[in-house]
Design a protein around this motif. Structure first.
Motif, PDB file in Angstrom:
ATOM      1  N   LYS A 102       0.825  -1.217   0.000  1.00  0.00           N
ATOM      2  CA  LYS A 102       0.000   0.000   0.000  1.00  0.00           C
ATOM      3  C   LYS A 102       0.850   1.253   0.000  1.00  0.00           C
ATOM      4  CE  LYS A 102      -3.903   2.135   2.396  1.00  0.00           C
ATOM      5  NZ  LYS A 102      -4.900   1.987   3.499  1.00  0.00           N
ATOM      6  N   ASN A 103       1.998   1.206   0.637  1.00  0.00           N
ATOM      7  CA  ASN A 103       2.837   2.393   0.759  1.00  0.00           C
ATOM      8  C   ASN A 103       3.841   2.568  -0.383  1.00  0.00           C
ATOM      9  OD1 ASN A 103       1.640   3.093   3.253  1.00  0.00           O
ATOM     10  ND2 ASN A 103       3.000   1.663   4.334  1.00  0.00           N
ATOM     11  N   GLN A 110      -8.928   4.460  -4.124  1.00  0.00           N
ATOM     12  CA  GLN A 110      -7.987   3.675  -3.336  1.00  0.00           C
ATOM     13  C   GLN A 110      -8.688   2.858  -2.258  1.00  0.00           C
ATOM     14  OE1 GLN A 110      -4.568   5.808  -1.956  1.00  0.00           O
ATOM     15  NE2 GLN A 110      -3.998   4.265  -0.441  1.00  0.00           N
ATOM     16  N   ASP A 111      -9.791   3.369  -1.731  1.00  0.00           N
ATOM     17  CA  ASP A 111     -10.481   2.670  -0.649  1.00  0.00           C
ATOM     18  C   ASP A 111     -11.142   1.377  -1.123  1.00  0.00           C
ATOM     19  OD1 ASP A 111      -9.743   4.646   1.164  1.00  0.00           O
ATOM     20  OD2 ASP A 111     -11.481   5.892   0.638  1.00  0.00           O
ATOM     21  N   LYS A 112     -11.264   1.209  -2.436  1.00  0.00           N
ATOM     22  CA  LYS A 112     -11.835  -0.028  -2.976  1.00  0.00           C
ATOM     23  C   LYS A 112     -10.778  -1.110  -3.201  1.00  0.00           C
ATOM     24  CE  LYS A 112     -15.592   2.327  -5.483  1.00  0.00           C
ATOM     25  NZ  LYS A 112     -16.174   2.598  -6.830  1.00  0.00           N
ATOM     26  N   LEU A 113      -9.521  -0.715  -3.069  1.00  0.00           N
ATOM     27  CA  LEU A 113      -8.439  -1.648  -3.352  1.00  0.00           C
ATOM     28  C   LEU A 113      -8.139  -2.534  -2.150  1.00  0.00           C
ATOM     29  CD1 LEU A 113      -5.919   0.721  -5.195  1.00  0.00           C
ATOM     30  CD2 LEU A 113      -7.499  -0.925  -6.235  1.00  0.00           C
ATOM     31  N   GLU A 114      -7.754  -3.767  -2.444  1.00  0.00           N
ATOM     32  CA  GLU A 114      -7.327  -4.712  -1.424  1.00  0.00           C
ATOM     33  C   GLU A 114      -5.825  -4.946  -1.596  1.00  0.00           C
ATOM     34  OE1 GLU A 114      -7.848  -9.480  -0.498  1.00  0.00           O
ATOM     35  OE2 GLU A 114      -9.556  -8.375  -1.374  1.00  0.00           O
ATOM     36  N   TRP A 152      -4.055  -6.749 -10.190  1.00  0.00           N
ATOM     37  CA  TRP A 152      -5.183  -7.327  -9.471  1.00  0.00           C
ATOM     38  C   TRP A 152      -5.312  -6.723  -8.078  1.00  0.00           C
ATOM     39  CZ3 TRP A 152      -8.369 -11.423 -11.182  1.00  0.00           C
ATOM     40  CH2 TRP A 152      -8.004 -11.977 -12.422  1.00  0.00           C
ATOM     41  N   SER A 153      -6.557  -6.631  -7.634  1.00  0.00           N
ATOM     42  CA  SER A 153      -6.886  -6.336  -6.246  1.00  0.00           C
ATOM     43  C   SER A 153      -7.693  -7.522  -5.738  1.00  0.00           C
ATOM     44  CB  SER A 153      -7.710  -5.054  -6.144  1.00  0.00           C
ATOM     45  OG  SER A 153      -8.235  -4.898  -4.840  1.00  0.00           O
ATOM     46  N   GLY A 154      -7.039  -8.347  -4.892  1.00  0.00           N
ATOM     47  CA  GLY A 154      -7.715  -9.570  -4.488  1.00  0.00           C
ATOM     48  C   GLY A 154      -7.981 -10.430  -5.714  1.00  0.00           C
ATOM     49  N   ALA A 155      -9.266 -10.794  -5.928  1.00  0.00           N
ATOM     50  CA  ALA A 155      -9.638 -11.639  -7.063  1.00  0.00           C
ATOM     51  C   ALA A 155     -10.229 -10.823  -8.202  1.00  0.00           C
ATOM     52  CB  ALA A 155     -10.631 -12.709  -6.608  1.00  0.00           C
ATOM     53  N   THR A 156     -10.013  -9.503  -8.177  1.00  0.00           N
ATOM     54  CA  THR A 156     -10.627  -8.622  -9.170  1.00  0.00           C
ATOM     55  C   THR A 156      -9.563  -7.851  -9.942  1.00  0.00           C
ATOM     56  OG1 THR A 156     -12.497  -8.339  -7.651  1.00  0.00           O
ATOM     57  CG2 THR A 156     -12.349  -6.825  -9.511  1.00  0.00           C
ATOM     58  N   ILE A 157      -9.736  -7.765 -11.240  1.00  0.00           N
ATOM     59  CA  ILE A 157      -8.802  -7.019 -12.075  1.00  0.00           C
ATOM     60  C   ILE A 157      -9.020  -5.522 -11.876  1.00  0.00           C
ATOM     61  CG2 ILE A 157      -8.247  -6.399 -14.475  1.00  0.00           C
ATOM     62  CD1 ILE A 157      -8.648  -9.300 -15.241  1.00  0.00           C
ATOM     63  N   VAL A 158      -7.934  -4.808 -11.663  1.00  0.00           N
ATOM     64  CA  VAL A 158      -7.960  -3.352 -11.584  1.00  0.00           C
ATOM     65  C   VAL A 158      -7.637  -2.741 -12.944  1.00  0.00           C
ATOM     66  CG1 VAL A 158      -6.925  -1.313 -10.497  1.00  0.00           C
ATOM     67  CG2 VAL A 158      -7.221  -3.434  -9.168  1.00  0.00           C
ATOM     68  N   ARG A 217     -14.974  -1.242 -12.168  1.00  0.00           N
ATOM     69  CA  ARG A 217     -15.370  -1.362 -10.775  1.00  0.00           C
ATOM     70  C   ARG A 217     -14.527  -0.537  -9.812  1.00  0.00           C
ATOM     71  NH1 ARG A 217     -15.457  -7.823 -11.189  1.00  0.00           N
ATOM     72  NH2 ARG A 217     -13.726  -7.227 -12.573  1.00  0.00           N
ATOM     73  N   PHE A 218     -13.404  -0.006 -10.282  1.00  0.00           N
ATOM     74  CA  PHE A 218     -12.543   0.779  -9.390  1.00  0.00           C
ATOM     75  C   PHE A 218     -12.509   2.252  -9.792  1.00  0.00           C
ATOM     76  CE2 PHE A 218     -11.094  -3.571  -8.998  1.00  0.00           C
ATOM     77  CZ  PHE A 218     -10.922  -3.710  -7.632  1.00  0.00           C
ATOM     78  N   ARG A 219     -13.418   2.630 -10.669  1.00  0.00           N
ATOM     79  CA  ARG A 219     -13.431   4.026 -11.091  1.00  0.00           C
ATOM     80  C   ARG A 219     -13.844   4.925  -9.933  1.00  0.00           C
ATOM     81  NH1 ARG A 219     -17.476   5.092 -15.786  1.00  0.00           N
ATOM     82  NH2 ARG A 219     -16.551   7.168 -15.531  1.00  0.00           N
ATOM     83  N   THR A 220     -13.467   6.168  -9.999  1.00  0.00           N
ATOM     84  CA  THR A 220     -13.822   7.145  -8.963  1.00  0.00           C
ATOM     85  C   THR A 220     -15.222   7.703  -9.240  1.00  0.00           C
ATOM     86  OG1 THR A 220     -12.818   8.945 -10.212  1.00  0.00           O
ATOM     87  CG2 THR A 220     -11.416   7.783  -8.630  1.00  0.00           C
ATOM     88  N   ASP A 221     -15.851   8.204  -8.175  1.00  0.00           N
ATOM     89  CA  ASP A 221     -17.140   8.887  -8.327  1.00  0.00           C
ATOM     90  C   ASP A 221     -17.205  10.016  -7.301  1.00  0.00           C
ATOM     91  OD1 ASP A 221     -17.747   7.683  -5.855  1.00  0.00           O
ATOM     92  OD2 ASP A 221     -18.693   5.961  -6.834  1.00  0.00           O
TER      93      ASP A 221
END
Length: 436
Positions: free
Chosen positions: A322-323, A353-357, A404-410, A420-424
């Protein structure tokens, strides 16, 4: 013979003047005559002798003979001994091929370590005829019929213009002693059978056979030069090289009435042997490949692509904490928080960033991977289908990395962000990921 050699060197090897020469000396007729000639010509020479330990005591007697000769003539000498049979067994080579590998590898080591410039061998015109006939019997292309080259890199064969009869005559007239290799009397080897049976028959049919053969081989060499010149011209129209990759345009290649000959000429030096498989690639489906020991030839749509085989063991996954502000392996990626965003591109994305694992993971894409391409809310797509739609070549696909973030492609890195990781409007922490 001495004057003939002197003029031959002056015309064809003038650069040998003032060079340090290693004479490959077995103790046989050819090498002993060569040594005598170069003593007479006052070159700076040393003798290099290989004991292949293939004929028991006889091999060591040859070694002693050459060492005594060097001592009498006050000539520097280098001697080595090989366990040729063990080497041949370990590397699954014939004894003759093993001896050749050992001999020339050692010669080149001597050049470098002892600061000599060239290696000279005693090959003569009869050797050239025998090599021609061996290749003819086994089946060969034009390159197998043009004979032993007078120069091959640092190896020079100054006696190729002389017949064995001329060399024997010179040895007898000048009292030159030599050792007879008992294995030369056996017809166990193809070369000996040709030497004892075929060549004498040709000489009987034509007493000037050697001169006629040399003339024919000269014509073949000129033809080979023409072929090479033509091949270069066609290569420039058909092939494009980019770093380690060569791409052959099949649309251009197939316009040639004899494209198989060109493919052979261009590819045989890369170690390919399964030529029918190589030729079949031209009309095969994309994705088909043919391998040589160090290269692969890949059919990709309208191209054949030549690539080295990557023998390195590739790390399958890379973890990003993360850092981390940046990573340099396997890609150059930078990570930084920003307050404002722009539209994502092939080289930069903006994610919540808060959606990332964490840790994030970088790995190659695999069959079965899927993601939601940016802008396609609620719709998933296989990565392989995305590649097809983007018309990526097989090589481009192989070089794609997935974040990847966990089992999801970033991010399909360098290609498309995941939706799924776009900002809003609710995003508190915007992370920009940049491909440098």
């Amino acid at each position: 013979m001495l004057d003939k050699l002197k003029n031959h060197i002056k015309q064809n090897f003038p650069f040998l003047a003032s060079k340090k020469l290693l004479l490959a000396t077995s103790g046989g007729l050819d090498s002993m005559v060569m040594a005598h000639l170069f003593y007479k010509l006052k070159y700076e020479i040393a003798i290099a002798h290989c004991n292949f330990q293939l004929r028991g005591v006889e091999s060591f007697r040859d070694q002693k003979f050459v060492q005594d000769h060097a001592e009498v003539n006050e000539t520097p000498i280098f001697v080595t001994q090989f366990d040729t049979e063990a080497f041949a067994k370990d590397y699954k080579l014939s004894t003759q091929v093993a001896a050749r590998e050992l001999r020339y590898n050692w010669f080149y080591e001597l050049l470098e370590i002892e600061n000599y410039d060239y290696i000279l061998t005693g090959h003569h015109a009869d050797d050239n005829i025998e090599t021609f006939l061996i290749n003819l019997i086994r089946g060969t292309g034009l390159e197998g019929l043009v004979g032993i080259p007078e120069q091959n890199d640092k190896i020079i064969r100054p006696l190729l213009l002389f017949s064995r009869e001329e060399i024997v005559k010179y040895a007898n007239e000048n009292g030159i002693e030599w050792r007879e290799d008992s294995s030369n009397a056996s017809d166990k080897y193809l070369r000996n059978k040709i030497r004892h049976d075929l060549v004498p028959l040709f000489k009987e049919l034509n007493p000037k056979f050697i001169a006629s053969f040399q003339k024919t081989q000269s014509f073949l060499q000129e033809s080979q030069h023409m072929v090479e010149d033509g091949s270069i011209m066609v290569y420039q129209q058909v092939a494009k090289q980019d770093e380690d990759e060569i791409r052959f345009d099949l649309n251009q290649l197939k316009k040639l009435p004899n494209y198989k000959s060109y493919l052979y000429h261009w590819l045989h030096e890369f170690g390919f042997m399964a030529w029918n498989d190589v030729y079949d690639l031209v009309d095969s489906q994309s994705g088909k490949q043919v391998f040589s020991p160090n290269f692969r030839l890949l059919k990709d749509r309208d191209f054949l692509i030549l690539l080295p085989i990557n023998t390195e063991i590739e790390v399958q996954e890379y973890f990003i904490d993360k850092n981390a502000n940046e990573v340099n392996v396997p890609l150059n990626l930078s990570f930084c928080k920003v307050k404002n965003i722009s539209l994502p591109s092939n080289t930069a994305i903006f994610v919540d960033q808060d959606k990332l694992e964490f840790p994030l993971v970088l790995r190659r894409w695999r069959q079965g991977d899927y993601f939601q391409p940016f802008g396609m809310e609620g719709k998933s797509k296989k990565v392989s289908k995305f590649f097809k739609d983007e018309k990526l070549s097989l090589i481009e696909k192989e070089n794609v990395w997935i974040l990847w973030s966990g089992a999801t492609i970033v991010w399909v890195v360098g290609k498309r962000q995941d939706e799924r990781f776009r900002t809003d409007d609710s995003t508190q922490n915007i992370l920009k990921i940049q491909l440098e």
